[in-house]
Design a protein around this motif. Structure first.
Motif, PDB file in Angstrom:
ATOM      1  N   ASP A  52     -59.792-110.642  12.744  1.00 29.13           N
ATOM      2  CA  ASP A  52     -60.034-109.612  11.742  1.00 29.13           C
ATOM      3  C   ASP A  52     -59.422-110.108  10.441  1.00 29.13           C
ATOM      4  O   ASP A  52     -59.210-111.309  10.284  1.00 29.13           O
ATOM      5  N   ASP A  53     -59.127-109.210   9.523  1.00 27.92           N
ATOM      6  CA  ASP A  53     -58.589-109.623   8.227  1.00 27.92           C
ATOM      7  C   ASP A  53     -57.228-110.299   8.330  1.00 27.92           C
ATOM      8  O   ASP A  53     -56.875-111.121   7.491  1.00 27.92           O
ATOM      9  N   THR A  54     -56.446-109.945   9.336  1.00 29.44           N
ATOM     10  CA  THR A  54     -55.098-110.490   9.450  1.00 29.44           C
ATOM     11  C   THR A  54     -54.896-111.357  10.692  1.00 29.44           C
ATOM     12  O   THR A  54     -53.781-111.777  10.967  1.00 29.44           O
ATOM     13  N   HIS A  55     -55.955-111.626  11.423  1.00 32.23           N
ATOM     14  CA  HIS A  55     -55.869-112.461  12.619  1.00 32.23           C
ATOM     15  C   HIS A  55     -57.062-113.411  12.656  1.00 32.23           C
ATOM     16  O   HIS A  55     -58.172-113.040  12.263  1.00 32.23           O
ATOM     17  N   LYS A  56     -56.809-114.624  13.132  1.00 29.78           N
ATOM     18  CA  LYS A  56     -57.907-115.558  13.342  1.00 29.78           C
ATOM     19  C   LYS A  56     -57.546-116.488  14.490  1.00 29.78           C
ATOM     20  O   LYS A  56     -56.371-116.683  14.812  1.00 29.78           O
ATOM     21  N   VAL A  57     -58.575-117.038  15.114  1.00 27.07           N
ATOM     22  CA  VAL A  57     -58.404-117.987  16.203  1.00 27.07           C
ATOM     23  C   VAL A  57     -58.881-119.341  15.701  1.00 27.07           C
ATOM     24  O   VAL A  57     -59.965-119.464  15.136  1.00 27.07           O
ATOM     25  N   VAL A  58     -58.044-120.360  15.895  1.00 21.15           N
ATOM     26  CA  VAL A  58     -58.383-121.722  15.507  1.00 21.15           C
ATOM     27  C   VAL A  58     -58.414-122.568  16.762  1.00 21.15           C
ATOM     28  O   VAL A  58     -57.484-122.509  17.579  1.00 21.15           O
ATOM     29  N   VAL A  59     -59.486-123.348  16.929  1.00 19.06           N
ATOM     30  CA  VAL A  59     -59.637-124.185  18.118  1.00 19.06           C
ATOM     31  C   VAL A  59     -59.320-125.629  17.749  1.00 19.06           C
ATOM     32  O   VAL A  59     -59.882-126.176  16.794  1.00 19.06           O
ATOM     33  N   ASP A  60     -58.419-126.223  18.515  1.00 15.93           N
ATOM     34  CA  ASP A  60     -58.118-127.651  18.373  1.00 15.93           C
ATOM     35  C   ASP A  60     -59.207-128.393  19.128  1.00 15.93           C
ATOM     36  O   ASP A  60     -59.287-128.320  20.361  1.00 15.93           O
ATOM     37  N   ASN A  61     -60.061-129.112  18.428  1.00 13.43           N
ATOM     38  CA  ASN A  61     -61.208-129.777  19.044  1.00 13.43           C
ATOM     39  C   ASN A  61     -60.811-130.918  19.978  1.00 13.43           C
ATOM     40  O   ASN A  61     -61.565-131.249  20.892  1.00 13.43           O
ATOM     41  N   GLN A  62     -59.651-131.501  19.775  1.00 13.61           N
ATOM     42  CA  GLN A  62     -59.227-132.599  20.651  1.00 13.61           C
ATOM     43  C   GLN A  62     -58.789-132.104  22.012  1.00 13.61           C
ATOM     44  O   GLN A  62     -59.087-132.717  23.028  1.00 13.61           O
ATOM     45  N   THR A  63     -58.069-130.988  22.045  1.00 16.58           N
ATOM     46  CA  THR A  63     -57.564-130.474  23.327  1.00 16.58           C
ATOM     47  C   THR A  63     -58.301-129.221  23.787  1.00 16.58           C
ATOM     48  O   THR A  63     -58.043-128.731  24.872  1.00 16.58           O
ATOM     49  N   ASN A  64     -59.192-128.705  22.955  1.00 12.68           N
ATOM     50  CA  ASN A  64     -59.943-127.482  23.237  1.00 12.68           C
ATOM     51  C   ASN A  64     -59.005-126.290  23.482  1.00 12.68           C
ATOM     52  O   ASN A  64     -59.297-125.407  24.284  1.00 12.68           O
ATOM     53  N   THR A  65     -57.869-126.290  22.805  1.00 14.77           N
ATOM     54  CA  THR A  65     -56.896-125.212  22.914  1.00 14.77           C
ATOM     55  C   THR A  65     -57.120-124.224  21.781  1.00 14.77           C
ATOM     56  O   THR A  65     -57.349-124.621  20.642  1.00 14.77           O
ATOM     57  N   LYS A  66     -57.057-122.935  22.110  1.00 10.93           N
ATOM     58  CA  LYS A  66     -57.220-121.895  21.101  1.00 10.93           C
ATOM     59  C   LYS A  66     -55.846-121.411  20.652  1.00 10.93           C
ATOM     60  O   LYS A  66     -54.980-121.127  21.485  1.00 10.93           O
ATOM     61  N   TYR A  67     -55.665-121.322  19.329  1.00  8.45           N
ATOM     62  CA  TYR A  67     -54.414-120.842  18.757  1.00  8.45           C
ATOM     63  C   TYR A  67     -54.664-119.569  17.965  1.00  8.45           C
ATOM     64  O   TYR A  67     -55.627-119.483  17.202  1.00  8.45           O
ATOM     65  N   GLN A  68     -53.804-118.600  18.167  1.00 11.36           N
ATOM     66  CA  GLN A  68     -53.885-117.333  17.433  1.00 11.36           C
ATOM     67  C   GLN A  68     -53.040-117.448  16.168  1.00 11.36           C
ATOM     68  O   GLN A  68     -51.868-117.833  16.230  1.00 11.36           O
ATOM     69  N   TYR A  69     -53.641-117.131  15.019  1.00 14.36           N
ATOM     70  CA  TYR A  69     -52.921-117.115  13.754  1.00 14.36           C
ATOM     71  C   TYR A  69     -52.888-115.690  13.220  1.00 14.36           C
ATOM     72  O   TYR A  69     -53.839-114.926  13.402  1.00 14.36           O
TER      73      TYR A  69
END
Length: 97
Positions: A52-69
């Motif tokens: 949403d406006d204050t949350h995003k998910v970023v995927v590390d393409n090398q390890t396919n790990t999802k990180y919450q920001y």
């Protein structure tokens, strides 16, 4: 001091330019304080995550790990270091609080 200063380092510097220069010169530097107040912080790995406006998910393409920001106030931002509050700067700029 001759002309608009190239570096503003203290609250007194900001107050000086606001008192002695036209609004079209000092308003952008005050707006920059607000614009740099929030930063994205890594909150760890996630399986699903929120976006949403204050949350995003970023995927590390090398390890396919999802990180919450999460977008939060940066405690080291210049606005806070100078001793201003978000409300105070918004009032100076005439932005609704």
């Amino acid at each position: 001091m001759v002309g608009f200063p190239t570096a503003l380092n203290t609250k007194e510097d900001y107050e000086y330019v606001r008192a002695n220069f036209p609004a079209e010169q000092w308003q952008p530097v005050y707006q920059a304080l607000l614009d740099t107040m929030y930063e994205w912080f890594n909150m760890g790995t996630t399986d699903t995550g929120a976006s949403d406006d204050t949350h995003k998910v970023v995927v590390d393409n090398q390890t396919n790990t999802k990180y919450q920001y999460e977008k939060k106030i940066d405690p080291n931002c210049k606005l806070i270091r100078l001793g201003y509050t978000e409300t105070e700067v918004k009032k100076i700029l005439g932005v609704s609080v």
